[in-house]
Design a protein around this motif. Structure first.
Motif, PDB file in Angstrom:
ATOM      1  N   LEU A 144       7.462  16.318  -1.840  1.00  0.00           N
ATOM      2  CA  LEU A 144       7.554  15.362  -2.944  1.00  0.00           C
ATOM      3  C   LEU A 144       7.490  13.925  -2.430  1.00  0.00           C
ATOM      4  CD1 LEU A 144       7.844  14.891  -5.947  1.00  0.00           C
ATOM      5  CD2 LEU A 144      10.326  15.024  -5.683  1.00  0.00           C
TER       6      LEU A 144
ATOM      7  N   GLN B 195       7.437  11.546 -11.763  1.00  0.00           N
ATOM      8  CA  GLN B 195       6.733  12.795 -11.438  1.00  0.00           C
ATOM      9  C   GLN B 195       5.890  13.342 -12.585  1.00  0.00           C
ATOM     10  OE1 GLN B 195       9.975  15.302 -10.098  1.00  0.00           O
ATOM     11  NE2 GLN B 195      10.861  13.567  -9.017  1.00  0.00           N
ATOM     12  N   ARG B 196       5.642  12.536 -13.592  1.00  0.00           N
ATOM     13  CA  ARG B 196       4.899  13.016 -14.757  1.00  0.00           C
ATOM     14  C   ARG B 196       3.405  12.701 -14.694  1.00  0.00           C
ATOM     15  NH1 ARG B 196       7.270  14.711 -19.230  1.00  0.00           N
ATOM     16  NH2 ARG B 196       5.527  13.972 -20.496  1.00  0.00           N
TER      17      ARG B 196
ATOM     18  N   TYR C  17      11.285  19.286  -2.305  1.00  0.00           N
ATOM     19  CA  TYR C  17      11.892  18.006  -2.679  1.00  0.00           C
ATOM     20  C   TYR C  17      12.146  17.113  -1.466  1.00  0.00           C
ATOM     21  CZ  TYR C  17      12.514  19.153  -7.587  1.00  0.00           C
ATOM     22  OH  TYR C  17      12.276  19.441  -8.905  1.00  0.00           O
TER      23      TYR C  17
ATOM     24  N   LEU D 244       4.741  11.030  -3.595  1.00  0.00           N
ATOM     25  CA  LEU D 244       5.151   9.731  -4.124  1.00  0.00           C
ATOM     26  C   LEU D 244       4.573   8.586  -3.301  1.00  0.00           C
ATOM     27  CD1 LEU D 244       8.893  10.546  -4.929  1.00  0.00           C
ATOM     28  CD2 LEU D 244       7.049  10.206  -6.588  1.00  0.00           C
TER      29      LEU D 244
ATOM     30  N   ALA E  22       3.010  21.641  -4.793  1.00  0.00           N
ATOM     31  CA  ALA E  22       3.484  21.250  -6.120  1.00  0.00           C
ATOM     32  C   ALA E  22       2.829  22.090  -7.207  1.00  0.00           C
ATOM     33  CB  ALA E  22       3.200  19.765  -6.356  1.00  0.00           C
TER      34      ALA E  22
ATOM     35  N   ASN F 288       6.833   7.773 -10.127  1.00  0.00           N
ATOM     36  CA  ASN F 288       8.245   7.942  -9.762  1.00  0.00           C
ATOM     37  C   ASN F 288       8.947   8.992 -10.604  1.00  0.00           C
ATOM     38  OD1 ASN F 288       8.100   6.018  -7.743  1.00  0.00           O
ATOM     39  ND2 ASN F 288       8.711   4.328  -9.075  1.00  0.00           N
TER      40      ASN F 288
ATOM     41  N   LEU G 117       1.798  10.263  -6.941  1.00  0.00           N
ATOM     42  CA  LEU G 117       2.572  10.770  -8.063  1.00  0.00           C
ATOM     43  C   LEU G 117       3.502   9.666  -8.545  1.00  0.00           C
ATOM     44  CD1 LEU G 117       3.024  13.514  -9.574  1.00  0.00           C
ATOM     45  CD2 LEU G 117       4.974  13.873  -8.055  1.00  0.00           C
TER      46      LEU G 117
ATOM     47  N   SER H 196      10.724  15.166 -15.682  1.00  0.00           N
ATOM     48  CA  SER H 196       9.778  15.646 -14.685  1.00  0.00           C
ATOM     49  C   SER H 196       9.223  17.015 -15.064  1.00  0.00           C
ATOM     50  CB  SER H 196      10.455  15.745 -13.310  1.00  0.00           C
ATOM     51  OG  SER H 196       9.656  16.475 -12.404  1.00  0.00           O
TER      52      SER H 196
END
Length: 252
Positions: free
Chosen positions: A114, A144-145, A110, A118, A242, A142, A140, A32
């Motif tokens: 986040l 997170q990239r 988080y 997602l 983020a 899973n 985003l 991530s």
């Protein structure tokens, strides 16, 4: 993308480090962008005293290393055990007071923002100089990239390739204040801070694989005041958090 490749991208493994158990990506290349590497600990021989209160270490005053910064402290200055999600620790780990405060603030990202990223939201998306927006769901990935945009077409934008993010807002009189802008998320350019105006969209520039120069992308929340609009506004606010998190930790 095949389900096999997607599964490999999201695969994780349990590893033990000197600081504790960590659940990390099976392949480092799929880590991530929000993650942080474990720091090198200050060698014991280089810290005869607490690096906070200057207490001398002896048989009764033991030394402890903060798992986030790697510095050496006494138990009073490094006694808190706090969740450190950005280093993928399974359990709360020992941190100094300064680092614990930062980790507490990151926990909100988080636990709340986040999850919103997602889940995704629906936007009117414009690529480059196109004048016709496309309705797409942006979320985003899973791991997170990537930012994934799904509509009549599908696009994946790697977070590491994004150079500039501008949050578009309403609520400021023209010229009174610039919207928050983050330039070179992984570099060292300054950022302008925004206020409490409501986010209505996002403009970003990124380096598309195989393309010359930068590609521009704009997301706009739909104008209708319904659940979709509220979800889009919440997603933009989470993306602002983020982006700020990535910018502020670019040198960590």
């Amino acid at each position: 993308m095949s389900s096999e490749v997607a599964a490999r991208r999201d695969a994780k493994k349990l590893v033990r480090s000197p600081s504790g158990l960590r659940m990390v990506p099976e392949h480092r290349a799929f880590g991530s962008p929000f993650g942080l590497e474990e720091p090198q600990w200050v060698p014991d021989k280089e810290c005869p005293r607490c690096m906070q209160c200057d207490a001398k270490f002896d048989f009764l005053t033991r030394k402890h290393h903060c798992r986030r910064c790697g510095k050496c402290f006494c138990d009073k200055c490094c006694g808190q055990k706090v969740a450190l999600r950005r280093m993928c620790f399974v359990d709360p780990v020992r941190q100094c007071a300064e680092c614990a405060l930062v980790s507490h603030k990151e926990a909100e990202f988080y636990d709340k923002q986040l999850k919103v990223l997602l889940s995704g939201a629906t936007f009117l998306v414009t690529f480059g100089n196109s004048e016709k927006p496309e309705t797409m769901v942006c979320r985003l990935s899973n791991n997170q990239r990537y930012l994934i945009l799904d509509g009549d077409s599908r696009h994946e934008i790697e977070i590491a390739r994004i150079s500039t993010v501008q949050i578009l807002t309403e609520g400021f009189p023209p010229g009174e204040k610039d919207p928050p802008t983050y330039t070179s998320l992984l570099g060292s350019q300054p950022a302008s801070e925004g206020g409490n105006a409501r986010a209505t969209g996002m403009s970003l520039q990124y380096a598309a694989p195989g393309a010359e120069g930068m590609t521009q992308l704009k997301l706009r929340a739909a104008e209708d005041a319904n659940a979709s609009r509220r979800q889009a506004t919440a997603w933009l606010a989470a993306m602002h958090k983020a982006t700020k998190l990535l910018y502020e930790s670019r040198d960590q």
